[in-house]
Design a protein around this motif. Structure first.
Motif, PDB file in Angstrom:
ATOM      1  N   PRO A  66       0.845  -1.193   0.000  1.00  0.00           N
ATOM      2  CA  PRO A  66       0.000   0.000   0.000  1.00  0.00           C
ATOM      3  C   PRO A  66       0.884   1.247   0.000  1.00  0.00           C
ATOM      4  O   PRO A  66       2.046   1.203   0.415  1.00  0.00           O
ATOM      5  N   ASP A  67       0.350   2.353  -0.497  1.00  0.00           N
ATOM      6  CA  ASP A  67       1.079   3.617  -0.419  1.00  0.00           C
ATOM      7  C   ASP A  67       1.261   3.984   1.052  1.00  0.00           C
ATOM      8  O   ASP A  67       0.397   3.702   1.895  1.00  0.00           O
ATOM      9  N   LEU A  68       2.399   4.585   1.341  1.00  0.00           N
ATOM     10  CA  LEU A  68       2.730   4.922   2.726  1.00  0.00           C
ATOM     11  C   LEU A  68       2.671   6.422   2.925  1.00  0.00           C
ATOM     12  O   LEU A  68       3.193   7.190   2.117  1.00  0.00           O
ATOM     13  N   GLU A  69       2.023   6.839   3.997  1.00  0.00           N
ATOM     14  CA  GLU A  69       2.042   8.238   4.407  1.00  0.00           C
ATOM     15  C   GLU A  69       2.237   8.273   5.914  1.00  0.00           C
ATOM     16  O   GLU A  69       1.462   7.664   6.657  1.00  0.00           O
ATOM     17  N   GLU A  70       3.297   8.919   6.348  1.00  0.00           N
ATOM     18  CA  GLU A  70       3.569   9.001   7.778  1.00  0.00           C
ATOM     19  C   GLU A  70       4.107  10.374   8.136  1.00  0.00           C
ATOM     20  O   GLU A  70       4.702  11.065   7.302  1.00  0.00           O
ATOM     21  N   THR A  71       3.878  10.762   9.370  1.00  0.00           N
ATOM     22  CA  THR A  71       4.351  12.048   9.871  1.00  0.00           C
ATOM     23  C   THR A  71       5.505  11.796  10.828  1.00  0.00           C
ATOM     24  O   THR A  71       5.352  11.095  11.836  1.00  0.00           O
ATOM     25  N   LEU A  72       6.669  12.355  10.510  1.00  0.00           N
ATOM     26  CA  LEU A  72       7.877  12.180  11.303  1.00  0.00           C
ATOM     27  C   LEU A  72       8.117  13.440  12.122  1.00  0.00           C
ATOM     28  O   LEU A  72       8.228  14.536  11.578  1.00  0.00           O
ATOM     29  N   THR A  73       8.178  13.284  13.427  1.00  0.00           N
ATOM     30  CA  THR A  73       8.284  14.431  14.331  1.00  0.00           C
ATOM     31  C   THR A  73       9.737  14.821  14.552  1.00  0.00           C
ATOM     32  O   THR A  73      10.602  13.963  14.750  1.00  0.00           O
ATOM     33  N   GLY A  74       9.987  16.128  14.511  1.00  0.00           N
ATOM     34  CA  GLY A  74      11.324  16.658  14.716  1.00  0.00           C
ATOM     35  C   GLY A  74      11.451  17.413  16.021  1.00  0.00           C
ATOM     36  O   GLY A  74      10.777  17.089  17.012  1.00  0.00           O
ATOM     37  N   PRO A  75      12.275  18.446  16.051  1.00  0.00           N
ATOM     38  CA  PRO A  75      12.492  19.201  17.291  1.00  0.00           C
ATOM     39  C   PRO A  75      11.303  20.101  17.617  1.00  0.00           C
ATOM     40  O   PRO A  75      10.507  20.448  16.739  1.00  0.00           O
ATOM     41  N   PRO A  76      11.172  20.497  18.869  1.00  0.00           N
ATOM     42  CA  PRO A  76      10.120  21.466  19.217  1.00  0.00           C
ATOM     43  C   PRO A  76      10.394  22.800  18.527  1.00  0.00           C
ATOM     44  O   PRO A  76      11.539  23.173  18.282  1.00  0.00           O
ATOM     45  N   VAL A  77       9.317  23.503  18.206  1.00  0.00           N
ATOM     46  CA  VAL A  77       9.446  24.770  17.479  1.00  0.00           C
ATOM     47  C   VAL A  77      10.298  25.764  18.253  1.00  0.00           C
ATOM     48  O   VAL A  77      11.091  26.525  17.679  1.00  0.00           O
ATOM     49  N   ARG A  78      10.197  25.750  19.569  1.00  0.00           N
ATOM     50  CA  ARG A  78      10.965  26.712  20.379  1.00  0.00           C
ATOM     51  C   ARG A  78      12.473  26.496  20.248  1.00  0.00           C
ATOM     52  O   ARG A  78      13.262  27.441  20.458  1.00  0.00           O
TER      53      ARG A  78
END
Length: 231
Positions: A66-78
Protein backbone atom coordinates in the motif's frame (compact mmCIF):
# COMPACT_ATOMS: atom_id res chain seq x y z
CA UNK A 1 -4.85 -8.79 -5.73
CA UNK A 2 -3.33 -11.70 -3.85
CA UNK A 3 -0.95 -14.38 -5.11
CA UNK A 4 0.62 -17.50 -3.71
CA UNK A 5 4.20 -17.39 -2.35
CA UNK A 6 6.34 -20.52 -2.18
CA UNK A 7 9.87 -20.77 -0.80
CA UNK A 8 11.77 -24.05 -0.76
CA UNK A 9 15.30 -24.39 0.60
CA UNK A 10 17.14 -27.56 -0.40
CA UNK A 11 20.18 -28.34 1.71
CA UNK A 12 22.45 -31.09 2.90
CA UNK A 13 20.91 -33.34 5.54
CA UNK A 14 19.86 -31.65 8.76
CA UNK A 15 19.47 -33.57 12.04
CA UNK A 16 15.90 -34.78 12.55
CA UNK A 17 15.82 -33.18 16.00
CA UNK A 18 16.16 -29.75 14.38
CA UNK A 19 12.96 -30.12 12.33
CA UNK A 20 10.20 -29.07 14.81
CA UNK A 21 11.83 -25.77 15.86
CA UNK A 22 12.81 -24.99 12.27
CA UNK A 23 9.20 -25.43 11.10
CA UNK A 24 8.02 -23.00 13.78
CA UNK A 25 10.77 -20.52 12.99
CA UNK A 26 10.31 -20.61 9.24
CA UNK A 27 6.60 -19.79 9.27
CA UNK A 28 7.05 -17.09 11.91
CA UNK A 29 10.05 -15.50 10.16
CA UNK A 30 8.36 -15.29 6.76
CA UNK A 31 5.19 -13.88 8.31
CA UNK A 32 7.16 -11.24 10.23
CA UNK A 33 9.25 -10.25 7.20
CA UNK A 34 6.17 -9.94 4.98
CA UNK A 35 4.60 -7.65 7.55
CA UNK A 36 7.82 -5.62 7.75
CA UNK A 37 7.80 -5.32 3.95
CA UNK A 38 4.19 -4.05 4.09
CA UNK A 39 2.87 -7.01 2.10
CA UNK A 40 -0.50 -8.12 3.42
CA UNK A 41 -0.82 -11.83 4.19
CA UNK A 42 -4.31 -12.60 5.57
CA UNK A 43 -3.45 -16.14 6.73
CA UNK A 44 -0.28 -17.25 8.54
CA UNK A 45 2.29 -18.94 6.26
CA UNK A 46 2.45 -22.75 6.45
CA UNK A 47 5.88 -24.31 6.94
CA UNK A 48 7.08 -27.85 6.17
CA UNK A 49 10.40 -29.62 6.71
CA UNK A 50 12.32 -32.77 5.93
CA UNK A 51 16.03 -33.31 6.67
CA UNK A 52 16.97 -32.07 3.18
CA UNK A 53 14.20 -29.60 2.49
CA UNK A 54 12.63 -26.61 4.25
CA UNK A 55 9.56 -25.07 2.67
CA UNK A 56 7.02 -22.39 3.45
CA UNK A 57 3.83 -21.48 1.60
CA UNK A 58 1.68 -18.39 1.99
CA UNK A 59 -1.56 -18.91 0.09
CA UNK A 60 -2.41 -15.23 -0.27
CA UNK A 61 0.15 -12.43 -0.36
CA UNK A 62 -0.63 -8.96 -1.71
CA UNK A 63 1.03 -8.29 -5.06
CA UNK A 64 1.75 -4.67 -4.10
CA UNK A 65 2.55 -2.62 -1.03
CA UNK A 66 0.00 0.00 0.00
CA UNK A 67 1.08 3.62 -0.42
CA UNK A 68 2.73 4.92 2.73
CA UNK A 69 2.04 8.24 4.41
CA UNK A 70 3.57 9.00 7.78
CA UNK A 71 4.35 12.05 9.87
CA UNK A 72 7.88 12.18 11.30
CA UNK A 73 8.28 14.43 14.33
CA UNK A 74 11.32 16.66 14.72
CA UNK A 75 12.49 19.20 17.29
CA UNK A 76 10.12 21.47 19.22
CA UNK A 77 9.45 24.77 17.48
CA UNK A 78 10.96 26.71 20.38
CA UNK A 79 14.30 24.96 19.71
CA UNK A 80 13.99 25.04 15.92
CA UNK A 81 14.14 28.80 15.38
CA UNK A 82 16.00 31.73 16.85
CA UNK A 83 14.23 34.79 18.23
CA UNK A 84 14.77 36.37 14.81
CA UNK A 85 13.03 33.48 13.05
CA UNK A 86 16.13 31.87 11.56
CA UNK A 87 16.31 28.06 11.63
CA UNK A 88 18.67 26.59 14.21
CA UNK A 89 21.02 23.66 13.69
CA UNK A 90 18.30 21.37 15.06
CA UNK A 91 15.82 22.43 12.35
CA UNK A 92 18.44 22.35 9.59
CA UNK A 93 19.65 18.92 10.64
CA UNK A 94 16.11 17.49 10.73
CA UNK A 95 15.34 18.88 7.27
CA UNK A 96 18.62 17.59 5.85
CA UNK A 97 18.00 14.13 7.31
CA UNK A 98 14.78 13.84 5.32
CA UNK A 99 16.04 15.56 2.18
CA UNK A 100 13.74 18.57 2.29
CA UNK A 101 14.05 22.31 2.74
CA UNK A 102 13.19 23.78 6.15
CA UNK A 103 10.36 25.73 4.49
CA UNK A 104 8.64 22.45 3.62
CA UNK A 105 8.45 21.29 7.23
CA UNK A 106 5.10 21.55 8.96
CA UNK A 107 4.10 22.25 12.54
CA UNK A 108 2.02 19.87 14.60
CA UNK A 109 0.49 20.31 18.04
CA UNK A 110 1.10 17.57 20.59
CA UNK A 111 0.39 17.27 24.32
CA UNK A 112 4.02 18.30 24.87
CA UNK A 113 3.81 21.39 22.69
CA UNK A 114 4.28 22.40 19.05
CA UNK A 115 6.86 20.48 17.03
CA UNK A 116 8.33 20.60 13.55
CA UNK A 117 7.43 17.58 11.43
CA UNK A 118 7.85 16.14 7.98
CA UNK A 119 5.03 14.37 6.20
CA UNK A 120 6.56 11.57 4.10
CA UNK A 121 4.70 9.97 1.24
CA UNK A 122 5.97 6.85 -0.50
CA UNK A 123 4.34 5.01 -3.37
CA UNK A 124 3.93 1.29 -2.75
CA UNK A 125 6.27 -1.03 -4.68
CA UNK A 126 5.37 -4.27 -6.40
CA UNK A 127 5.76 -7.43 -4.32
CA UNK A 128 8.30 -8.89 -6.75
CA UNK A 129 10.60 -5.92 -6.17
CA UNK A 130 10.70 -6.41 -2.38
CA UNK A 131 10.35 -10.18 -1.94
CA UNK A 132 14.07 -10.72 -2.48
CA UNK A 133 14.67 -8.88 0.77
CA UNK A 134 12.07 -11.05 2.52
CA UNK A 135 13.94 -14.21 1.48
CA UNK A 136 17.38 -12.84 2.39
CA UNK A 137 16.17 -11.76 5.82
CA UNK A 138 14.47 -15.13 6.39
CA UNK A 139 17.65 -17.05 5.53
CA UNK A 140 19.53 -14.96 8.07
CA UNK A 141 16.78 -15.15 10.70
CA UNK A 142 16.79 -18.95 10.99
CA UNK A 143 18.69 -20.09 14.08
CA UNK A 144 20.46 -23.45 14.25
CA UNK A 145 22.21 -25.23 17.14
CA UNK A 146 25.30 -25.16 14.90
CA UNK A 147 26.02 -23.19 11.74
CA UNK A 148 28.36 -23.76 8.83
CA UNK A 149 30.25 -21.31 6.65
CA UNK A 150 30.12 -22.67 3.11
CA UNK A 151 31.44 -20.11 0.62
CA UNK A 152 28.17 -18.27 -0.04
CA UNK A 153 27.18 -14.63 0.23
CA UNK A 154 23.96 -12.68 -0.14
CA UNK A 155 23.94 -9.28 -1.81
CA UNK A 156 22.33 -7.68 1.23
CA UNK A 157 25.41 -5.86 2.50
CA UNK A 158 26.05 -8.35 5.31
CA UNK A 159 28.53 -10.65 3.59
CA UNK A 160 28.80 -14.39 4.25
CA UNK A 161 25.67 -16.48 4.77
CA UNK A 162 26.16 -19.12 7.48
CA UNK A 163 23.47 -21.82 7.60
CA UNK A 164 22.75 -25.09 9.39
CA UNK A 165 23.97 -27.05 6.37
CA UNK A 166 25.10 -25.94 2.88
CA UNK A 167 22.20 -24.87 0.68
CA UNK A 168 22.01 -26.78 -2.63
CA UNK A 169 19.05 -25.08 -4.29
CA UNK A 170 16.28 -22.56 -3.79
CA UNK A 171 12.75 -22.46 -5.15
CA UNK A 172 11.25 -18.98 -4.97
CA UNK A 173 7.89 -18.55 -6.69
CA UNK A 174 5.31 -15.79 -6.46
CA UNK A 175 2.10 -16.29 -8.38
CA UNK A 176 3.76 -19.23 -10.16
CA UNK A 177 6.61 -17.04 -11.47
CA UNK A 178 10.25 -17.18 -10.44
CA UNK A 179 11.46 -14.36 -8.19
CA UNK A 180 15.15 -13.58 -8.94
CA UNK A 181 17.56 -14.15 -6.07
CA UNK A 182 20.97 -12.47 -6.03
CA UNK A 183 23.73 -14.43 -4.35
CA UNK A 184 27.42 -15.13 -4.76
CA UNK A 185 29.06 -18.52 -4.51
CA UNK A 186 32.51 -19.95 -5.14
CA UNK A 187 32.28 -21.09 -8.76
CA UNK A 188 35.07 -23.61 -8.23
CA UNK A 189 32.77 -25.66 -6.03
CA UNK A 190 29.56 -26.02 -8.01
CA UNK A 191 27.24 -28.81 -7.01
CA UNK A 192 27.31 -32.06 -9.00
CA UNK A 193 24.77 -34.85 -9.08
CA UNK A 194 25.25 -38.50 -8.17
CA UNK A 195 25.94 -38.24 -4.44
CA UNK A 196 23.30 -38.45 -1.69
CA UNK A 197 24.69 -35.19 -0.34
CA UNK A 198 24.48 -33.36 -3.64
CA UNK A 199 21.31 -31.74 -4.94
CA UNK A 200 18.56 -34.12 -6.08
CA UNK A 201 17.95 -34.64 -9.77
CA UNK A 202 15.67 -32.08 -11.32
CA UNK A 203 12.06 -33.10 -11.39
CA UNK A 204 9.27 -32.25 -13.82
CA UNK A 205 7.58 -28.94 -13.14
CA UNK A 206 4.65 -29.07 -10.76
CA UNK A 207 2.26 -26.68 -9.09
CA UNK A 208 3.50 -23.94 -6.82
CA UNK A 209 1.22 -25.17 -4.04
CA UNK A 210 3.16 -28.45 -3.84
CA UNK A 211 6.67 -27.89 -2.46
CA UNK A 212 7.79 -31.37 -3.46
CA UNK A 213 7.05 -30.70 -7.13
CA UNK A 214 7.99 -27.06 -7.50
CA UNK A 215 9.25 -25.86 -10.88
CA UNK A 216 12.94 -26.67 -11.41
CA UNK A 217 13.40 -23.38 -13.27
CA UNK A 218 13.16 -21.70 -9.89
CA UNK A 219 16.25 -23.45 -8.57
CA UNK A 220 19.51 -21.61 -7.99
CA UNK A 221 22.82 -23.46 -7.70
CA UNK A 222 25.00 -22.86 -4.65
CA UNK A 223 28.62 -23.63 -3.94
CA UNK A 224 29.79 -26.97 -2.63
CA UNK A 225 31.06 -26.38 0.87
CA UNK A 226 34.37 -26.50 2.60
CA UNK A 227 32.41 -27.00 5.79
CA UNK A 228 33.44 -25.27 8.97
CA UNK A 229 31.06 -25.98 11.82
CA UNK A 230 30.65 -23.41 14.58
CA UNK A 231 29.05 -24.19 17.93
Amino acid sequence: MYRELLIEIGCEELPASWMPPLVRQLGACVGARLEEARLACPAPPEAFATPRRLAVRAARVADRQPDLEETLTGPPVRAAFTDGGDPTRAALGFARKHGVDVKRLIRIDTPKGTYLAHRRRERGRSARSVLGGVLAATLRDLAFPKQMHWDARLDDGRGDLPFGRPIRWLVFLFGGRVVPVRHRADRRRRRRGGSPRSAPARRPAGTASSPATAAPAARCGWARSTNTARP
